[in-house]
Each structure stands twice: as structure tokens, then as C-alpha cells.
Design a protein around this motif. Structure first.
Motif, PDB file in Angstrom:
ATOM      1  N   TYR A   1       3.638  -2.413  -3.121  1.00  0.00           N
ATOM      2  CA  TYR A   1       4.122  -2.116  -2.026  1.00  0.00           C
ATOM      3  C   TYR A   1       3.856  -3.179  -1.132  1.00  0.00           C
ATOM      4  CZ  TYR A   1       2.981   0.703   2.246  1.00  0.00           C
ATOM      5  OH  TYR A   1       3.561   0.755   4.478  1.00  0.00           O
TER       6      TYR A   1
ATOM      7  N   LEU B   1      -1.690   0.013  -5.015  1.00  0.00           N
ATOM      8  CA  LEU B   1      -0.289  -0.440  -3.762  1.00  0.00           C
ATOM      9  C   LEU B   1       0.443  -1.954  -3.909  1.00  0.00           C
ATOM     10  CD1 LEU B   1      -1.654   1.586  -0.303  1.00  0.00           C
ATOM     11  CD2 LEU B   1       0.402   2.467  -2.450  1.00  0.00           C
TER      12      LEU B   1
ATOM     13  N   VAL C   1       9.822   0.474   3.002  1.00  0.00           N
ATOM     14  CA  VAL C   1       8.976   0.494   1.703  1.00  0.00           C
ATOM     15  C   VAL C   1       8.091   2.092   1.604  1.00  0.00           C
ATOM     16  CG1 VAL C   1       8.390  -1.884   2.045  1.00  0.00           C
ATOM     17  CG2 VAL C   1       6.609  -0.459   3.101  1.00  0.00           C
TER      18      VAL C   1
ATOM     19  N   LEU D   1       7.769   3.790  -2.091  1.00  0.00           N
ATOM     20  CA  LEU D   1       6.567   2.567  -3.044  1.00  0.00           C
ATOM     21  C   LEU D   1       4.882   2.797  -2.398  1.00  0.00           C
ATOM     22  CD1 LEU D   1       8.004  -0.902  -2.972  1.00  0.00           C
ATOM     23  CD2 LEU D   1       8.193   1.017  -4.744  1.00  0.00           C
ATOM     24  N   ALA D   2       4.514   3.977  -1.029  1.00  0.00           N
ATOM     25  CA  ALA D   2       3.302   4.473  -1.378  1.00  0.00           C
ATOM     26  C   ALA D   2       2.459   5.671  -2.389  1.00  0.00           C
ATOM     27  CB  ALA D   2       3.229   4.315   0.530  1.00  0.00           C
TER      28      ALA D   2
ATOM     29  N   TYR E   1       6.427  -5.192   1.027  1.00  0.00           N
ATOM     30  CA  TYR E   1       6.083  -4.967   2.060  1.00  0.00           C
ATOM     31  C   TYR E   1       5.584  -6.429   3.210  1.00  0.00           C
ATOM     32  CZ  TYR E   1       4.123  -4.058   6.781  1.00  0.00           C
ATOM     33  OH  TYR E   1       3.498  -3.622   8.361  1.00  0.00           O
TER      34      TYR E   1
END
Length: 293
Positions: free
Chosen positions: A16, A13, A136, A139-140, A20
Motif C-alpha cells: 500500500y 501494508l 491504492v 491495497l488496504a 501510494y
């Protein structure tokens, strides 16, 4: 606020968390040294600890003037103190470290709750946190990846199973694949597998719900690859000085029905005890079957 991001390729991640922080208008800082230099720095500070820990520490020490560092949580195996409490243990061993904040390294229903807490901690702006979480979210998701090639002409295929924090880091394990090829082996590395498929396979483990996540992940990858007809054997790789990972891999090896070999891996290592005999046992001169997943 300046927040450190280690940019480890083992982190699922990292995009991410980078996005973020950007949405929160928080300055993200990456290590000022390359991976080899960071590893050397960590080795000087914690010479007898696992190489994965040394690399993480070196990257932290290579950050310039940060207020906090986001550290991805590592899936632990049994009796794995470093993975269970990395952000607590490092400051006890090394004084003067910035604040270390553990963050999830997998998507899931709890990710946004954890991210919201981290966002409030580094920005003190609830409105910005809510907006950033929305931006975001995509993106997870677990990236779609295909099974790697399970055969290579002239080489016998071997499953290479080890912690992602080891095998996904070229500075720690980059010498392993050439060593395998020199021995007549084509390695399929566990971090290359689709994680969701690996964890579904791990459900076959005895008492799976009671087994730590890291050990389930290792077992799932080993079981998944060992079930492929192209795979002739299983190489179990633990970081140097990591007794917990070595013990977990030994337990997994005992459950395999293919020839197995466990090795400890030091950065840059090219010679491995037992590898030539293991390769000979797998009959590397026979062309492995070309199986499609």
C-alpha cells in the motif's frame, strides 16, 4: 523528495505505502544492505535493545540520502516503550537520523486520514493526494489467507506465538523452525493466521478493550490455536532483550490449558533451554491428528 521504505516482511501494508508513494510521484528508497548486514549494523548501534529494534534501526541506517522514512507502527504490549514510540525514541538514541514518520500498518476507517496527512507532508500536493488515495484503496484490504496446515506426519504440532516483527522476519527467526523440526515438532506460527480471526478470538480476553493491541493479538493467536485438537502445546517466543514482550507472553502462557514453554530468541539460535523436555512432554512420536480448519 526521497522517502525510505524498509520493506519489512512483517509489514502488512508495505505494498500500500509503496504504491501510494509511486502515485504521488515521490521517490521510494529501500535499504542498500541485505537484512543480515542491516541487523549487524543495528546491533552495533544499540547492542542491548530488542533484536526487532536493532533490525529496524539497521534498515534505516542502510538507506542512502533520504529526507524521511515511513515506519509501520507496531502493535504494543503493556509497558512496551519501543512499540509505543519508536519514531520518537530512535532519534533520541541515535543522532543524525532522517525524519521518521509513523504510518498505520493495518487497514481500517482511519487509514485514509493518516495517509492523506503523510501524502501532504511528502508531496505538498493536495490534488495528487486525493487521486493517489483512490488508486491504492484496494491495497488496504486484509488479504485472504487460509489457516496453515495443523499437522505433519511424525511430528507433534505446537503453536508458536510471538510478535509479528519477530516471527515474520526470517533474519531474526529463520533458525527456529528447523530447531523445532529437529526436536520432533511441527510449528504453526502466529503471523500465518488470518488477522481478523485472531482479533475476534481476542475479544474473549478479560477486559479486552483495556489491553494493548499487541497483547490482544498474541492472546488471540494463542487461544485460537490452543483450541485446535491437533495442537499439543504452545511455544511463546520473545525477541532477545525484550522484557515487555517476555512479560506479556508469560501472562498469556498462564491462561493456556496446554503445556507451554517460553523462550527468548536470538538471530541464528539453534539451541533452546527446555525445548527437548517440552517436546518429550508433547509425545512427538505419536502422529498428530490431521484437523482441517
Amino acid at each position: 523528495m526521497r522517502v525510505g521504505l524498509l520493506n519489512s516482511p512483517a509489514s502488512r501494508l508495505r505494498a500500500y505505502w509503496a504504491a501510494y508513494l509511486k502515485e504521488l510521484d515521490v521517490e521510494a528508497v529501500t535499504p542498500a544492505l541485505d537484512d543480515a548486514e542491516a541487523l549487524a549494523l543495528g546491533q552495533q548501534s544499540l547492542p542491548d535493545e530488542p533484536t526487532t529494534v536493532q533490525l529496524a534501526l539497521g534498515r534505516i541506517l542502510a538507506l542512502e540520502a533520504v529526507d524521511a522514512v515511513l515506519l509501520p507502527e507496531w502493535p504494543a504490549v503493556s509497558n512496551d516503550a519501543w512499540s509505543e514510540a519508536l519514531t520518537e525514541l530512535l532519534p533520541r538514541r541515535i543522532s543524525g537520523l532522517p525524519t521518521l514518520i509513523p504510518v498505520p500498518d493495518m487497514g481500517g476507517p482511519d487509514l485514509e486520514g493518516h495517509a492523506a496527512e503523510v501524502g501532504l507532508r511528502v508531496s505538498q500536493n493536495g490534488s495528487a493526494v486525493r487521486g493517489a488515495l483512490t488508486k491504492v484503496r484496494l491495497l488496504a484490504a486484509e488479504p485472504r489467507i487460509s489457516m496453515p496446515a495443523l499437522g505433519r506426519a511424525g511430528l507433534a504440532t505446537v503453536a508458536v506465538i510471538g510478535p509479528r516483527t519477530l516471527l515474520a522476519e526470517d533474519v531474526l527467526s529463520g533458525s527456529l523452525r528447523p530447531a523445532l523440526e529437529a526436536a520432533g515438532l511441527h510449528g504453526v506460527f502466529s503471523p500465518e493466521l488470518p488477522h481478523s480471526d485472531v482479533m475476534r478470538r481476542a475479544e474473549r480476553m478479560d477486559n479486552a478493550t483495556k489491553v494493548p493491541a499487541g497483547e490482544r493479538e498474541l492472546f488471540g493467536a494463542a487461544s485460537m490455536l490452543a483450541g485446535k485438537s491437533a495442537v499439543r502445546g504452545v511455544l511463546l517466543v520473545s525477541p532477545a532483550h525484550d522484557g515487555a514482550a517476555a512479560a506479556a507472553l508469560d501472562r498469556i502462557g498462564a491462561k493456556m490449558h496446554l503445556p507451554t514453554l517460553r523462550v527468548d530468541l536470538n538471530p541464528g539460535q539453534t539451541d533452546f533451554d527446555g525445548l527437548e523436555a517440552f517436546a518429550a512432554r508433547l509425545n512427538p512420536n505419536v502422529l498428530p491428528s490431521q484437523e482441517t480448519p
